[in-house]
Scaffold this motif. Sequence first.
Motif, PDB file in Angstrom:
ATOM      1  N   ILE A  31       0.844  -1.198   0.000  1.00 52.73           N
ATOM      2  CA  ILE A  31       0.000   0.000   0.000  1.00 52.73           C
ATOM      3  C   ILE A  31       0.880   1.248   0.000  1.00 52.73           C
ATOM      4  CG2 ILE A  31      -1.826  -1.235   1.254  1.00 52.73           C
ATOM      5  CD1 ILE A  31      -1.107   0.474   3.727  1.00 52.73           C
ATOM      6  N   GLY A  32       0.229   2.388  -0.157  1.00 53.20           N
ATOM      7  CA  GLY A  32       0.933   3.666  -0.148  1.00 53.20           C
ATOM      8  C   GLY A  32       0.104   4.681  -0.898  1.00 53.20           C
ATOM      9  N   PRO A  33       0.333   5.972  -0.632  1.00 52.21           N
ATOM     10  CA  PRO A  33      -0.440   7.025  -1.293  1.00 52.21           C
ATOM     11  C   PRO A  33      -0.283   6.983  -2.816  1.00 52.21           C
ATOM     12  CG  PRO A  33       0.944   7.916   0.469  1.00 52.21           C
ATOM     13  CD  PRO A  33       1.335   6.491   0.294  1.00 52.21           C
ATOM     14  N   ASN A  34      -1.147   7.694  -3.527  1.00 51.96           N
ATOM     15  CA  ASN A  34      -1.034   7.785  -4.986  1.00 51.96           C
ATOM     16  C   ASN A  34       0.355   8.269  -5.366  1.00 51.96           C
ATOM     17  OD1 ASN A  34      -4.289   8.803  -4.707  1.00 51.96           O
ATOM     18  ND2 ASN A  34      -3.760   7.171  -6.121  1.00 51.96           N
ATOM     19  N   GLY A  35       0.936   7.622  -6.370  1.00 52.33           N
ATOM     20  CA  GLY A  35       2.247   8.046  -6.855  1.00 52.33           C
ATOM     21  C   GLY A  35       3.402   7.559  -5.998  1.00 52.33           C
ATOM     22  N   ALA A  36       3.113   6.665  -5.040  1.00 52.32           N
ATOM     23  CA  ALA A  36       4.161   6.188  -4.124  1.00 52.32           C
ATOM     24  C   ALA A  36       5.184   5.285  -4.817  1.00 52.32           C
ATOM     25  CB  ALA A  36       3.525   5.442  -2.953  1.00 52.32           C
ATOM     26  N   GLY A  37       4.804   4.755  -5.990  1.00 51.23           N
ATOM     27  CA  GLY A  37       5.736   3.884  -6.705  1.00 51.23           C
ATOM     28  C   GLY A  37       5.329   2.422  -6.708  1.00 51.23           C
ATOM     29  N   LYS A  38       4.103   2.140  -6.289  1.00 52.27           N
ATOM     30  CA  LYS A  38       3.655   0.745  -6.164  1.00 52.27           C
ATOM     31  C   LYS A  38       3.631   0.032  -7.522  1.00 52.27           C
ATOM     32  CE  LYS A  38      -0.282   2.061  -4.377  1.00 52.27           C
ATOM     33  NZ  LYS A  38      -0.090   3.528  -4.470  1.00 52.27           N
ATOM     34  N   THR A  39       2.985   0.680  -8.505  1.00 51.89           N
ATOM     35  CA  THR A  39       2.901   0.049  -9.833  1.00 51.89           C
ATOM     36  C   THR A  39       4.286  -0.068 -10.459  1.00 51.89           C
ATOM     37  OG1 THR A  39       0.635   0.821 -10.183  1.00 51.89           O
ATOM     38  CG2 THR A  39       1.900   0.273 -12.149  1.00 51.89           C
ATOM     39  N   THR A 230       2.072  -6.502  10.377  1.00 52.11           N
ATOM     40  CA  THR A 230       0.761  -7.114  10.228  1.00 52.11           C
ATOM     41  C   THR A 230      -0.238  -6.001   9.887  1.00 52.11           C
ATOM     42  OG1 THR A 230       0.170  -6.757  12.525  1.00 52.11           O
ATOM     43  CG2 THR A 230       1.323  -8.814  12.018  1.00 52.11           C
ATOM     44  N   PRO A 231      -1.386  -6.359   9.317  1.00 52.58           N
ATOM     45  CA  PRO A 231      -2.391  -5.336   9.005  1.00 52.58           C
ATOM     46  C   PRO A 231      -2.713  -4.477  10.228  1.00 52.58           C
ATOM     47  CG  PRO A 231      -3.036  -7.416   8.025  1.00 52.58           C
ATOM     48  CD  PRO A 231      -1.800  -7.692   8.830  1.00 52.58           C
ATOM     49  N   GLU A 232      -2.798  -5.107  11.399  1.00 59.40           N
ATOM     50  CA  GLU A 232      -3.136  -4.358  12.615  1.00 59.40           C
ATOM     51  C   GLU A 232      -2.040  -3.346  12.952  1.00 59.40           C
ATOM     52  OE1 GLU A 232      -3.194  -7.757  12.407  1.00 59.40           O
ATOM     53  OE2 GLU A 232      -5.373  -7.800  12.098  1.00 59.40           O
ATOM     54  N   GLU A 233      -0.782  -3.787  12.843  1.00 57.25           N
ATOM     55  CA  GLU A 233       0.335  -2.874  13.139  1.00 57.25           C
ATOM     56  C   GLU A 233       0.324  -1.691  12.183  1.00 57.25           C
ATOM     57  OE1 GLU A 233       3.405  -6.346  14.774  1.00 57.25           O
ATOM     58  OE2 GLU A 233       3.628  -5.544  12.750  1.00 57.25           O
ATOM     59  N   ILE A 234       0.088  -1.975  10.909  1.00 50.18           N
ATOM     60  CA  ILE A 234       0.134  -0.929   9.891  1.00 50.18           C
ATOM     61  C   ILE A 234      -0.987   0.083  10.091  1.00 50.18           C
ATOM     62  CG2 ILE A 234      -0.239  -0.547   7.403  1.00 50.18           C
ATOM     63  CD1 ILE A 234       2.585  -1.541   8.297  1.00 50.18           C
ATOM     64  N   GLN A 235      -2.153  -0.453  10.452  1.00 51.81           N
ATOM     65  CA  GLN A 235      -3.339   0.380  10.612  1.00 51.81           C
ATOM     66  C   GLN A 235      -3.147   1.452  11.674  1.00 51.81           C
ATOM     67  OE1 GLN A 235      -6.706  -2.073  11.518  1.00 51.81           O
ATOM     68  NE2 GLN A 235      -8.047  -0.926  10.141  1.00 51.81           N
ATOM     69  N   THR A 236      -2.312   1.131  12.694  1.00 51.76           N
ATOM     70  CA  THR A 236      -2.149   2.075  13.797  1.00 51.76           C
ATOM     71  C   THR A 236      -0.784   2.762  13.758  1.00 51.76           C
ATOM     72  OG1 THR A 236      -1.404   0.219  15.130  1.00 51.76           O
ATOM     73  CG2 THR A 236      -3.714   0.849  15.346  1.00 51.76           C
ATOM     74  N   ASP A 237      -0.022   2.526  12.682  1.00 48.90           N
ATOM     75  CA  ASP A 237       1.314   3.116  12.587  1.00 48.90           C
ATOM     76  C   ASP A 237       1.210   4.611  12.256  1.00 48.90           C
ATOM     77  OD1 ASP A 237       3.884   3.972  11.477  1.00 48.90           O
ATOM     78  OD2 ASP A 237       4.423   1.834  11.456  1.00 48.90           O
ATOM     79  N   GLN A 238       1.763   5.420  13.147  1.00 49.89           N
ATOM     80  CA  GLN A 238       1.647   6.875  13.003  1.00 49.89           C
ATOM     81  C   GLN A 238       2.235   7.365  11.675  1.00 49.89           C
ATOM     82  OE1 GLN A 238      -0.249   8.161  15.243  1.00 49.89           O
ATOM     83  NE2 GLN A 238      -0.238  10.124  14.143  1.00 49.89           N
TER      84      GLN A 238
END
Length: 247
Positions: A31-39, A230-238
Amino acid sequence: MANGLSKSFGGIRAVDDATIAVPQGSITGLIGPNGAGKTTLFNLLSNFIKPDRGEVIFDGAPIQQLQSHQIAQQGLVRTFQVARVLSRLSVLENMLLAAQHQSGERFWNVWLKPRKVREEELRQRERAIEILETVGLAHMTHQYAGSLSGGQRKLLELARTLMVRPKLILLDEPAAGVNPTLINQISDHIRRLNQEGLTFLVIEHNMDVIMSLCDRVWVLAEGRNLADGTPEEIQTDQRVLEAYLGQ
Ligand SMILES: Nc1ncnc2c1ncn2[C@@H]1O[C@H](COP(=O)(O)OP(=O)(O)OP(=O)(O)O)[C@@H](O)[C@H]1O
Ligand SMILES: [Mg+2]
């Protein structure tokens, strides 16, 4: 599976020293914001574009020297953010064409070994129909791919990757532009295929999909690794929350 990957376009560092691991048997999120380089990272992982630096290891071996169809033969396939279906061909023809391209088949095989080619075609046809049945597209087999909805196109793209019996599938936004019912269906297919032994790396902006599917999530921002967990860790990562807010 990738270490220190970098790719610039002109002055833009689209992917900047990125690393990602996709354990066999996992559903890993990216995951990452638009234009982060994922594609762009997907393009590097599947060797659609060459990195400026870094390496990609698949199944224990580097794949930089291989062509896309050779990589597919080894079991690494990908879908595209904007589904690449051929509108004027039928759904079945799209399936068969994918298999042909990915096997690197040469047109003169038709002249050299007509019987063998014909048998292979029949086998592929049967396999295509079987796969279309499992993803719920059987009723569209002979329709133009252009008549499919956005979600059905995404399904067709997923179905098409299965033609080569892949080990690892890279999915670029499988839920984008897809209605909620079909999103659930696509998620169910991914889960089922994963239980059958397939590994997935999934780019998605839909956090429900990421949270419900993924074992582990990697976060890119401005081309660089921001976090993984983990998804949970990421969800709460500042840091992750800030990267998305800063968009
Ligand atoms: N072929 C290209 N030529 C020039 N710039 C490119 C090219 N491909 C990507 N970029 C740039 O690289 C950066 C990363 O783009 P990329 O498409 O990888 O982002 P993304 O994370 O997939 O975004 P999105 O979530 O919007 O799909 C962007 O700034 C984009 O404009
Ligand atoms: Mg993208």
